[in-house]
Motif scaffolding. Structure first.
Motif, PDB file in Angstrom:
ATOM      1  N   SER A 120       0.842  -1.198   0.000  1.00 16.58           N
ATOM      2  CA  SER A 120       0.000   0.000   0.000  1.00 16.58           C
ATOM      3  C   SER A 120       0.872   1.242   0.000  1.00 16.58           C
ATOM      4  CB  SER A 120      -0.904  -0.003   1.240  1.00 16.58           C
ATOM      5  OG  SER A 120      -1.623   1.214   1.336  1.00 16.58           O
ATOM      6  N   ARG A 172      -3.929   3.424  -1.015  1.00 17.69           N
ATOM      7  CA  ARG A 172      -4.370   2.478  -2.037  1.00 17.69           C
ATOM      8  C   ARG A 172      -3.621   1.158  -1.897  1.00 17.69           C
ATOM      9  NH1 ARG A 172      -2.821   5.960  -7.145  1.00 17.69           N
ATOM     10  NH2 ARG A 172      -0.923   6.046  -5.850  1.00 17.69           N
ATOM     11  N   TRP A 178      -2.901   0.473  -8.806  1.00 17.25           N
ATOM     12  CA  TRP A 178      -3.382   0.785  -7.469  1.00 17.25           C
ATOM     13  C   TRP A 178      -4.915   0.742  -7.457  1.00 17.25           C
ATOM     14  CZ3 TRP A 178       0.172   0.924  -3.810  1.00 17.25           C
ATOM     15  CH2 TRP A 178       1.470   1.361  -4.103  1.00 17.25           C
ATOM     16  N   THR A 201      -8.368   1.725  -4.973  1.00 22.78           N
ATOM     17  CA  THR A 201      -8.811   2.489  -3.813  1.00 22.78           C
ATOM     18  C   THR A 201      -9.491   1.582  -2.795  1.00 22.78           C
ATOM     19  OG1 THR A 201     -11.008   2.958  -4.715  1.00 22.78           O
ATOM     20  CG2 THR A 201      -9.216   4.481  -5.316  1.00 22.78           C
ATOM     21  N   ARG A 202      -9.640   2.095  -1.596  1.00 20.38           N
ATOM     22  CA  ARG A 202     -10.336   1.336  -0.549  1.00 20.38           C
ATOM     23  C   ARG A 202     -11.780   1.049  -0.962  1.00 20.38           C
ATOM     24  NH1 ARG A 202      -8.755   0.220   4.209  1.00 20.38           N
ATOM     25  NH2 ARG A 202      -7.026   1.697   4.019  1.00 20.38           N
TER      26      ARG A 202
END
Length: 306
Positions: A174, A178, A263, A265-266
């Motif tokens: 992370s 991300r 990447w 995102t949450r």
């Protein structure tokens, strides 16, 4: 690498309900023979499958009825909570195996009780090693197995050969906000997972993480923390799970390693975990794997901090 901290109890396969390996019994043939009357025997074929019995569980023959040769070639796996011995047998040594369904380890992990699936993983790994290590790598002479099947001794030069386990790191990387995931060629559409790679000779785990993540994605890891491990006998790996903090570099996937890397995102990870991502959302690793657990752990606990 920072010190390990407490992590949630793993819910991935091949960890829960493991046998007591009772290693001291490997040198006690009389004690192992005494276990035979009530022993369980896991039968594994050359493709790494085990037979399904009544109720869709593991079929195990009566060890007391096995031919003497089959019993002598069996590998002692350990003891269950009731003191019964569990052994692994090559299907080629066992007569009258079922004509019905045989299941691979991934299928067993998804369907069977944890004790059966975990013991099956152990049996598959050691029998795979036995099938592929019948002769000495130093002089070429035949190996003779002792210590209840866990040690191969060369009949020519007396060299000792132990079961092989290949350590590999698997990392939830992370940038603080991300999660970095990659895709391998040949995976199903929309399937992504965390990055992983084998430890090379003379390399620390920290060095492996830095090297593998950089080689596969072009992302620079700053530090990492160990969080858990999983035996992964496909055929003989031990997955060492980490979470890592990295620079927010733009991923540059290595074509020899990954088809793509990016990447997420949450919010994207959360939608994949709860199934709300729709037909265009990403697909994650199955629940039996530590890779899925690492993703879930990152989403729930947050990224490794400074």
């Amino acid at each position: 690498m920072t010190a390990a901290v407490a992590a949630p109890t793993p819910d991935y396969a091949f960890v829960a309900a493991s046998l007591d390996r009772a290693e001291h019994l490997r040198l006690q043939p009389a004690a192992l023979e005494a276990l035979r009357a009530t022993a369980r025997c896991i039968v594994v074929d050359e493709d790494g499958r085990a037979p399904v019995g009544d109720g869709d569980g593991l079929w195990m023959p009566d060890a007391g009825a096995l031919p003497r040769d089959a019993w002598q070639h069996a590998v002692f796996l350990g003891l269950d909570g009731d003191g019964h011995g569990w052994f692994a047998c090559d299907a080629a040594d066992v007569p009258d195996t079922p004509d019905g369904t045989w299941v691979d380890l991934r299928g067993a992990a998804a369907q069977w009780p944890a004790l059966q699936a975990t013991a099956f993983a152990q049996a598959r790994a050691v029998l795979h090693w036995r099938r592929r290590h019948r002769y000495c790598g130093a002089c070429g002479a035949r190996l003779e197995y002792v210590r209840a099947g866990w040690l191969g001794v060369c009949t020519g030069c007396s060299a000792e050969h132990y079961p092989r386990t290949d350590p590999a790191v698997i990392v939830a990387v992370s940038d603080g906000q991300r999660l970095l995931l990659g895709r391998q060629p040949g995976w199903p559409p929309r399937r992504w997972s965390v990055l992983a790679g084998f430890v090379e000779p003379g390399e620390t785990l920290e060095q492996t993480i830095t090297r593998e993540v950089w080689e596969e994605s072009g992302v620079r890891v700053r530090r990492a923390r160990y969080v858990g491990s999983q035996p992964w006998p496909f055929p003989s790996s031990l997955m060492l799970g980490f979470e890592a903090l990295a620079e927010p570099d733009e991923p540059r996937p290595n074509d020899d390693e990954l088809e793509d890397a990016r990447w997420f995102t949450r919010e994207e990870i959360g939608a994949a975990l709860d199934g709300t991502g729709g037909d265009d959302g990403l697909l994650l690793s199955p629940g039996i794997s530590i890779s899925r657990w690492l993703i879930t752990h990152w989403h729930r606990e947050g990224a490794l901090r400074e």
